[in-house]
Scaffold this active site. Structure first.
Site, PDB file in Angstrom:
ATOM      1  CE  LYS A  12       0.659   1.278   4.576  1.00  0.00           C
ATOM      2  NZ  LYS A  12       1.324   2.499   5.046  1.00  0.00           N
ATOM      3  CG  ASP A 137      -0.681  -0.911   8.350  1.00  0.00           C
ATOM      4  OD1 ASP A 137      -0.568  -2.057   8.832  1.00  0.00           O
ATOM      5  OD2 ASP A 137       0.247  -0.307   7.798  1.00  0.00           O
TER       6      ASP A 137
HETATM    7  O1  C5P Z   1      -0.273  -1.544  15.335  1.00  0.00           O
HETATM    8  P1  C5P Z   1       1.079  -1.563  14.761  1.00  0.00           P
HETATM    9  O2  C5P Z   1       1.861  -2.778  15.133  1.00  0.00           O
HETATM   10  O3  C5P Z   1       1.130  -1.266  13.313  1.00  0.00           O
HETATM   11  O4  C5P Z   1       1.817  -0.332  15.447  1.00  0.00           O
HETATM   12  C1  C5P Z   1       3.162  -0.301  15.781  1.00  0.00           C
HETATM   13  C2  C5P Z   1       3.397   0.802  16.816  1.00  0.00           C
HETATM   14  O5  C5P Z   1       3.160   2.089  16.228  1.00  0.00           O
HETATM   15  C3  C5P Z   1       2.471   0.765  18.006  1.00  0.00           C
HETATM   16  O6  C5P Z   1       2.961  -0.066  19.024  1.00  0.00           O
HETATM   17  C4  C5P Z   1       2.446   2.209  18.445  1.00  0.00           C
HETATM   18  O7  C5P Z   1       3.610   2.526  19.169  1.00  0.00           O
HETATM   19  C5  C5P Z   1       2.534   2.948  17.147  1.00  0.00           C
HETATM   20  N1  C5P Z   1       1.196   3.344  16.638  1.00  0.00           N
HETATM   21  C6  C5P Z   1       0.559   4.452  17.200  1.00  0.00           C
HETATM   22  N2  C5P Z   1      -0.661   4.824  16.707  1.00  0.00           N
HETATM   23  C7  C5P Z   1      -1.236   4.161  15.682  1.00  0.00           C
HETATM   24  C8  C5P Z   1      -0.606   3.044  15.095  1.00  0.00           C
HETATM   25  C9  C5P Z   1       0.627   2.671  15.599  1.00  0.00           C
HETATM   26  O8  C5P Z   1       1.072   5.087  18.124  1.00  0.00           O
HETATM   27  N3  C5P Z   1      -2.412   4.582  15.212  1.00  0.00           N
END
Ligand code: C5P
Length: 298
Positions: A12, A137
């Site tokens: 993406k 995502d």
């Molecule tokens: O959910 P994902 O593993 O993609 O996110 C990785 C890290 O990015 C999370 O642990 C968080 O620290 C940060 N994050 C965030 N806000 C979001 C998505 C991710 O702070 N909306």
């Protein structure tokens, strides 16, 4: 019953990404227009009696154990549905990690979709819940195409895109870790999310690439480019080489450039490769993943 299925896991880009604020759970409230593209990883997913087996090949390496999101997807699927006993996954990587291209999230959804197909659970609502637990995502890849994503990224509405766009995608050698990118943002990077409505309107009206590019904005750009000036240099190179516009995707470090047509995108990718960048030509697609029997129609 078939016991193995081929699946394509699309990458993406983010046409735009706004940060709305910090949440009590440590995540950030975001509003982003995501877009799946033709660049993809290839997976072969099969059922096995017990446990997860994962083989990795391709242009980029990836973890081969439980730290790989594909592995966790297979385990979460078994925990939720009680089957299959195990999964056998061959992952061929073409999408670099740490690029803001969603490669891991897409692989995760591709594994869930393949296991659902193999076990007759296609379209089960719980797939969405499993995906949301495994990443922010991931859910957008279940829908695919252009999507408006909010919350921490897991609230997904499909958008209408009036046309396809030709792109070049490139990345500096160094990647960006998403948690670090979130740590780097300041108050000046927050906005109200209304910029994404303008992007959605431009997409639905089939705006020309130069108009769409004017509306692309990414709240991570200021802080990430300050730390990694090579991303800013890559944006400038794309424009100098003739891209209609160029922007960082997600939390970086990959950059996409809008091209006037597929031949221009090919030419841009070749020039960037000559300069030593990893680079590919791509186009926007409607799917987040493509399962075996549909692959011939792509
Ligand atoms: O959910 P994902 O593993 O993609 O996110 C990785 C890290 O990015 C999370 O642990 C968080 O620290 C940060 N994050 C965030 N806000 C979001 C998505 C991710 O702070 N909306």
């Amino acid at each position: 019953m078939i016991s193995q299925v081929r699946v394509r896991a699309h990458a993406k880009i983010n046409w735009g990404l706004e940060l709305l604020g910090r949440r009590p759970d440590g995540y950030h409230e975001i509003r982003t227009v995501m877009q799946t593209v033709s660049l993809h990883d290839d997976l072969m997913v099969g059922l096995s009696p017990d446990g997860v087996q994962l083989r990795v090949s391709g242009d980029f390496d990836a973890p081969r154990g439980p730290e790989n999101i594909c592995w966790r997807a297979a385990e979460a699927f078994r925990e939720t549905f009680g089957r299959p006993g195990g999964a056998c996954i061959e992952l061929c990587k073409h999408v670099p990690a740490g690029g803001g291209l969603g490669g891991g999230s897409s692989d995760c959804v591709a594994v869930l979709a393949a296991l659902a197909r193999l076990t007759g659970l296609d379209g089960d609502e719980r797939l969405r819940e499993i995906a949301a637990q495994l990443g922010s995502d991931t859910v957008a890849f279940l829908t695919g195409g252009a999507t408006m994503c909010s919350g921490r990224g897991e609230i997904v509405e499909p958008l209408v895109a009036g046309r396809t766009y030709d792109l070049v995608i490139a990345r500096p050698d160094e990647g960006v870790s998403t948690p670090e990118a979130y740590q780097g943002i300041g108050h000046e990077d927050f906005s109200d999310g209304s910029g994404m409505d303008a992007v959605a309107r431009a997409l639905s009206s089939g705006a020309p690439p130069e108009r769409l590019s004017e509306l692309c904005l990414n709240a991570f750009t200021r802080s990430v480019v300050a730390r990694m000036p090579q991303i800013g240099a890559l944006v400038d190179w794309m424009i100098d080489l003739g891209a209609v516009g160029a922007h960082m995707t997600g939390s970086g470090s990959a950059v996409f450039g809008l091209a006037t047509d597929a031949a221009a995108a090919d030419g841009l990718a070749a020039s960037l490769r000559d300069m030593g960048y990893w680079s590919v030509a791509a186009r926007t697609v409607d799917a987040g993943y493509t399962l075996g029997e549909n692959l011939n129609h792509e």
